[in-house]
Design a protein around this motif. Structure first.
Motif, mmCIF file in Angstrom:
data_model
loop_
_atom_site.group_PDB
_atom_site.id
_atom_site.type_symbol
_atom_site.label_atom_id
_atom_site.label_comp_id
_atom_site.label_asym_id
_atom_site.label_seq_id
_atom_site.Cartn_x
_atom_site.Cartn_y
_atom_site.Cartn_z
ATOM 1 N N MET A 1 25.032 -22.597 13.378
ATOM 2 C CA MET A 1 24.190 -22.621 14.583
ATOM 3 C C MET A 1 25.075 -22.719 15.829
ATOM 4 O O MET A 1 26.072 -23.424 15.829
ATOM 5 N N ALA A 2 24.662 -22.024 16.862
ATOM 6 C CA ALA A 2 25.446 -22.021 18.107
ATOM 7 C C ALA A 2 25.442 -23.411 18.750
ATOM 8 O O ALA A 2 24.648 -24.273 18.394
ATOM 9 N N ASN A 3 26.358 -23.602 19.640
ATOM 10 C CA ASN A 3 26.440 -24.864 20.390
ATOM 11 C C ASN A 3 25.067 -25.232 20.959
ATOM 12 O O ASN A 3 24.399 -24.426 21.562
ATOM 13 N N SER A 4 24.661 -26.466 20.732
ATOM 14 C CA SER A 4 23.287 -26.799 21.112
ATOM 15 C C SER A 4 23.208 -27.778 22.285
ATOM 16 O O SER A 4 22.227 -28.479 22.430
ATOM 17 N N THR A 5 24.243 -27.844 23.091
ATOM 18 C CA THR A 5 24.077 -28.631 24.317
ATOM 19 C C THR A 5 23.720 -27.680 25.456
ATOM 20 O O THR A 5 24.424 -26.716 25.725
ATOM 21 N N TYR A 6 22.599 -27.963 26.073
ATOM 22 C CA TYR A 6 22.107 -27.095 27.137
ATOM 23 C C TYR A 6 21.890 -27.915 28.389
ATOM 24 O O TYR A 6 21.379 -29.033 28.316
ATOM 25 N N ASN A 7 22.259 -27.347 29.509
ATOM 26 C CA ASN A 7 21.855 -27.906 30.792
ATOM 27 C C ASN A 7 20.588 -27.152 31.193
ATOM 28 O O ASN A 7 20.652 -26.020 31.655
ATOM 29 N N LEU A 8 19.441 -27.799 30.972
ATOM 30 C CA LEU A 8 18.174 -27.092 31.171
ATOM 31 C C LEU A 8 17.998 -26.584 32.601
ATOM 32 O O LEU A 8 17.385 -25.547 32.810
ATOM 33 N N GLU A 9 18.551 -27.316 33.546
ATOM 34 C CA GLU A 9 18.343 -26.931 34.953
ATOM 35 C C GLU A 9 18.781 -25.498 35.233
ATOM 36 O O GLU A 9 18.140 -24.788 36.008
ATOM 37 N N ILE A 10 19.878 -25.070 34.585
ATOM 38 C CA ILE A 10 20.337 -23.698 34.867
ATOM 39 C C ILE A 10 19.450 -22.651 34.190
ATOM 40 O O ILE A 10 19.556 -21.465 34.477
ATOM 41 N N HIS A 11 18.564 -23.108 33.300
ATOM 42 C CA HIS A 11 17.642 -22.182 32.624
ATOM 43 C C HIS A 11 16.242 -22.206 33.219
ATOM 44 O O HIS A 11 15.321 -21.593 32.684
ATOM 45 N N LYS A 12 16.080 -22.942 34.283
ATOM 46 C CA LYS A 12 14.761 -23.038 34.895
ATOM 47 C C LYS A 12 14.392 -21.705 35.565
ATOM 48 O O LYS A 12 15.226 -21.082 36.222
ATOM 49 N N VAL A 13 13.153 -21.274 35.380
ATOM 50 C CA VAL A 13 12.704 -20.032 36.020
ATOM 51 C C VAL A 13 12.256 -20.388 37.431
ATOM 52 O O VAL A 13 11.184 -20.942 37.638
ATOM 53 N N LYS A 14 13.105 -20.083 38.394
ATOM 54 C CA LYS A 14 12.899 -20.618 39.740
ATOM 55 C C LYS A 14 11.806 -19.898 40.512
ATOM 56 O O LYS A 14 11.261 -20.440 41.457
ATOM 57 N N LYS A 15 11.488 -18.665 40.085
ATOM 58 C CA LYS A 15 10.461 -17.920 40.824
ATOM 59 C C LYS A 15 9.043 -18.246 40.342
ATOM 60 O O LYS A 15 8.097 -17.569 40.710
ATOM 61 N N LEU A 16 8.904 -19.253 39.491
ATOM 62 C CA LEU A 16 7.588 -19.608 38.952
ATOM 63 C C LEU A 16 7.156 -20.968 39.467
ATOM 64 O O LEU A 16 7.999 -21.808 39.787
ATOM 65 N N PRO A 17 5.826 -21.208 39.498
ATOM 66 C CA PRO A 17 5.379 -22.594 39.710
ATOM 67 C C PRO A 17 5.922 -23.470 38.579
ATOM 68 O O PRO A 17 6.354 -22.954 37.548
ATOM 69 N N GLU A 18 5.864 -24.761 38.711
ATOM 70 C CA GLU A 18 6.377 -25.674 37.692
ATOM 71 C C GLU A 18 5.613 -25.486 36.390
ATOM 72 O O GLU A 18 4.397 -25.351 36.444
ATOM 73 N N THR A 19 6.128 -25.544 35.220
ATOM 74 C CA THR A 19 7.561 -25.547 34.963
ATOM 75 C C THR A 19 7.826 -24.626 33.793
ATOM 76 O O THR A 19 7.118 -24.701 32.786
ATOM 77 N N ALA A 20 8.825 -23.772 33.916
ATOM 78 C CA ALA A 20 9.236 -22.930 32.786
ATOM 79 C C ALA A 20 10.751 -22.906 32.697
ATOM 80 O O ALA A 20 11.439 -22.880 33.722
ATOM 81 N N TYR A 21 11.252 -22.945 31.468
ATOM 82 C CA TYR A 21 12.671 -22.741 31.196
ATOM 83 C C TYR A 21 12.773 -21.560 30.244
ATOM 84 O O TYR A 21 11.941 -21.410 29.342
ATOM 85 N N TYR A 22 13.803 -20.741 30.453
ATOM 86 C CA TYR A 22 13.999 -19.569 29.604
ATOM 87 C C TYR A 22 15.456 -19.521 29.171
ATOM 88 O O TYR A 22 16.358 -19.524 30.014
ATOM 89 N N ILE A 23 15.680 -19.512 27.859
ATOM 90 C CA ILE A 23 17.047 -19.463 27.323
ATOM 91 C C ILE A 23 17.165 -18.208 26.465
ATOM 92 O O ILE A 23 16.564 -18.123 25.383
ATOM 93 N N SER A 24 17.877 -17.194 26.964
ATOM 94 C CA SER A 24 18.091 -15.990 26.154
ATOM 95 C C SER A 24 19.120 -16.357 25.077
ATOM 96 O O SER A 24 19.915 -17.285 25.264
ATOM 97 N N ASP A 25 19.112 -15.652 23.960
ATOM 98 C CA ASP A 25 20.051 -15.944 22.867
ATOM 99 C C ASP A 25 20.076 -17.414 22.474
ATOM 100 O O ASP A 25 21.138 -17.993 22.288
ATOM 101 N N PHE A 26 18.900 -18.012 22.349
ATOM 102 C CA PHE A 26 18.802 -19.389 21.838
ATOM 103 C C PHE A 26 19.197 -19.424 20.368
ATOM 104 O O PHE A 26 19.745 -20.404 19.877
ATOM 105 N N ILE A 27 18.891 -18.337 19.640
ATOM 106 C CA ILE A 27 19.336 -18.221 18.239
ATOM 107 C C ILE A 27 20.207 -16.974 18.113
ATOM 108 O O ILE A 27 20.135 -16.055 18.928
#
Ligand SMILES: O=C(O)CCC(=O)C(=O)O
Ligand SMILES: [Fe+2]
Length: 229
Positions: free
Chosen positions: A1-27
């Motif tokens: 499994m790939a490294n599983s430490t994520y800084n969620l803030e950098i994955h936040k979808v900023k153009k949306l109302p609260e709150t969505a996070y999107y992580i491409s290549d999570f697996i």
């Protein structure tokens, strides 16, 4: 499994109302293949056929009176553990996976996920991209019309996390079409692979989604038997 430490803030979808996070290549691609082969290895009765898609429940079947918890096999539970490590459910561990299979042309009607679940949805996509549409209900209670406000492109192997207004206010849906236009309504295009080009049309393949949630009301069948004297 790939490294599983994520800084969620950098994955936040900023153009949306609260709150969505999107992580491409999570697996990884190998993990995606393993998920697909395990899901298709399940016996036929594991599937529930709906009119426009089919699904599997893992961890139990959620019900307003509670869910009788079932053990989730390790090939699947490792992803619940990886999501648990993101701490997006206030310390609660995900305990349920809804698997949806969509053939090209299949989708899901606009809906909210509702009160059976802790108010965070996490979704892993496998096999194909999809465009998830978000719709705003009319402010006038007497009207039932919905207005399309924005969309997210969900790439295969990505993880989406939805909370707050994106859980409880905006409805989500997948259109019953065989190809998606990559247009300006997609607010996370800058977070996606450059193979998705604005203005292009992308053909859908069969998609499997894993909707991973926490069901607060659970009972353990085994425990109840154990309590009987
Ligand atoms: O397949 C998806 O990404 C969405 C599934 C969904 O909305 C649901 O199961 O409630
Ligand atoms: Fe949903």
């Amino acid at each position: 499994m790939a490294n599983s430490t994520y800084n969620l803030e950098i994955h936040k979808v900023k153009k949306l109302p609260e709150t969505a996070y999107y992580i491409s290549d999570f697996i990884t691609e190998a993990e995606e293949r393993a998920i697909l082969s395990n899901i298709y290895a399940a016996p036929k009765p594991k599937w529930t056929q709906l009119s426009n898609r089919k699904l599997q429940n893992w961890g139990g079947v959620p019900h307003s009176k509670g869910m009788i918890a079932e053990v989730i096999p390790p090939w699947l539970d490792q992803y619940l553990e990886k999501i648990y490590a993101l701490n997006v459910m206030r310390g609660k561990r995900p305990n349920h996976v809804l698997v949806n299979e969509y053939l090209p042309g299949q989708g899901i009607m606009p809906h909210l996920d509702g009160s059976l679940f802790y108010p965070t949805i996490t979704t892993i996509s496998a096999g194909s991209h999809i465009v998830l549409k978000f719709l705003e209900p009319s402010k006038d209670d007497r009207k039932t019309d919905l207005t399309h406000r924005f969309s997210l492109l969900l790439e295969p192997r990505s993880l989406l996390i939805l909370q707050d207004a994106l859980f409880e206010y905006y409805l989500h849906s997948i259109e019953e079409i065989t190809e998606d236009l990559i247009d300006d309504s997609i607010v996370n295009l800058d977070m996606c692979s450059s193979s998705f080009v604005k203005g292009s049309v992308v053909t859908r393949e069969t998609r499997i989604s894993l909707t991973i949630r926490h069901v607060p009301k659970t009972t353990s069948f085994k425990l109840n038997i154990g309590n009987k004297r």
